[in-house]
Enzyme design. Structure first.
Site, PDB file in Angstrom:
ATOM      1  CD  GLU A 173      -3.248  -6.788   3.574  1.00 26.28           C
ATOM      2  OE1 GLU A 173      -2.826  -7.665   2.794  1.00 26.28           O
ATOM      3  OE2 GLU A 173      -2.810  -5.626   3.576  1.00 26.28           O
ATOM      4  CD  GLU A 188      -2.951  -1.145   2.264  1.00 27.58           C
ATOM      5  OE1 GLU A 188      -2.520  -1.378   3.416  1.00 27.58           O
ATOM      6  OE2 GLU A 188      -4.142  -0.897   2.030  1.00 27.58           O
TER       7      GLU A 188
END
Ligand code: 1HE
Length: 260
Positions: A134, A114
Site C-alpha cells: 500500500e 489483512e
C-alpha cells in the site's frame, strides 16, 4: 456458494471442518468487491456441523490483496464505505462462530495479509512472503490491517513494512509473529487441516472464549481483564461438557499432555 472465485467444502468424519478456498488464481486471488462479500457470506452461513475452518488460496499465491483494478474509480466517500465493507467481512472471519486457520503460501500481501491476520492461526510454508505494498501504491491499509497487524508484530515493524516496502520471507515472518507455524513447501494446507480437526475436538465454549473473549481481554485494562477472565472461567467450567472432560482425565480415560 454462488461466487465462482470461492470454493467451499466440508472435511472431517463429522463434517466438522469448513474448507474455504479462494479460486481466483489467474489474478493471484486478488479480492474484488464480489469476493469480499462472498467471504462474509460464507462465514455468516457456516453449517451447524462446523467446529473449525481453514482458508487457503488456489495457485502459487495465497492472496495478492485488494483488486487494484477496482480502485481507480472510487472517490473519498466510496472509499470509506469500501473499507467498512472489508471490516464487516473480516469481522465475520475473526468473530465468527468457529476458529479459523489460514494456510499460507506465496504472496500474502496487502489485503491478503489483512485477511490472514483476521484468522486465529496462520500456517505458512517456505514459499510464503509478506508485504504491505500500500505504501508504494500511494494508499493505506483499509481492511483492518492498521488494527490487527500491529497486534501481531508491533506498530514499529508495520510502519517499516509500509514506509520502506520491506518484504518478510517465510522464516522471518514466523520469527516476528506473522505466522505461528512454518512448514515445508506444499504442506501448509495439510498442517492447517490437521490443526483445524484438532481444534474441532475442543469444547465449543472453550473455542468461543479464545476467539471472542481473549481478544477483548487483550484490549482491556489489566484490572478489567482479570474480572472478564474470572467470568469466562466460571461460565466455561460450569458447562456439563467441562465436568465430563475433567472427570475423564481423573479417571485415566483422557490423554495426558505429551512432551513435544
Ligand atoms: C492483480 C493483483 C491485484 C495481481 N489487483 N490484479 N496488492 C499489490 O499491490 C500486489 C500486486 N501484485 C503483485 O505484486 C504480484 O501480482 C504478485 C507478487 C502477487 C504475484 O506475481 P506474479 O508474477 O505471480 O503474477 P502477475 O503476473 O503480477 O499477476 C498475474 C495477474 O494478476 C495479472 O493480470 P493479467 O491480466 O496481466 O494476467 C495481474 O495484473 C493480476 N494481479 N495482483 C489486480 N492486487 C482493503 S484495502 C487493501 C489494500 C491492498 O491490498 S493494496 C495491495 C494490493
Amino acid at each position: 456458494m454462488t461466487n465462482k472465485d470461492i470454493h467451499f467444502e466440508l472435511a472431517g468424519d463429522r463434517h466438522e471442518v469448513a474448507v474455504i478456498r479462494l479460486t481466483r488464481a489467474k489474478k493471484r486471488n486478488a479480492i474484488n468487491d464480489g469476493l469480499i462479500l462472498a467471504i462474509r457470506e460464507v462465514f455468516e452461513k457456516l453449517p451447524q456441523t462446523v467446529r473449525a475452518a481453514v482458508i487457503d488460496g488456489e495457485g502459487e499465491h495465497f492472496c495478492a490483496g485488494l483488486d487494484l483494478s477496482e480502485l481507480q474509480e472510487r472517490d473519498a466517500v466510496a472509499g470509506v464505505f469500501h473499507s467498512r465493507m472489508w471490516h464487516a467481512a473480516l469481522d465475520c472471519v475473526q468473530f465468527g462462530p468457529v476458529p479459523v486457520v489460514a494456510s499460507l503460501h506465496g504472496a500474502v500481501v496487502g489485503g491478503g495479509l489483512e485477511l490472514a491476520s483476521a484468522c486465529h492461526i496462520r500456517v505458512a510454508d517456505e514459499t510464503t512472503f509478506y508485504a504491505l505494498p500500500e505504501g508504494s501504491r500511494g494508499i493505506f491499509v483499509g481492511g483492518g490491517g492498521a488494527v490487527r497487524i500491529p497486534r501481531l508484530i508491533g506498530a514499529a515493524r508495520m510502519t517499516d513494512m509500509m514506509l520502506t516496502g520491506r518484504v518478510y520471507n517465510a522464516n522471518d515472518g514466523e520469527r516476528i509473529g506473522l505466522a505461528q507455524y512454518l512448514v515445508p513447501t506444499g504442506t501448509a494446507f495439510d498442517k492447517a487441516l490437521e490443526l483445524a480437526k484438532r481444534i474441532a475436538t475442543n469444547a465449543p465454549m472453550t473455542n468461543y472464549a479464545l476467539t471472542h473473549v481473549l481478544p477483548r481481554i487483550a484490549d482491556q485494562s489489566a484490572d478489567h481483564g482479570f474480572m472478564t477472565e474470572a467470568m469466562m472461567a466460571a461460565i466455561a467450567q460450569s458447562a456439563p461438557e467441562a465436568k465430563d472432560r475433567v472427570r475423564a482425565f481423573l479417571d485415566g480415560r483422557a490423554a495426558k499432555v505429551q512432551k513435544s
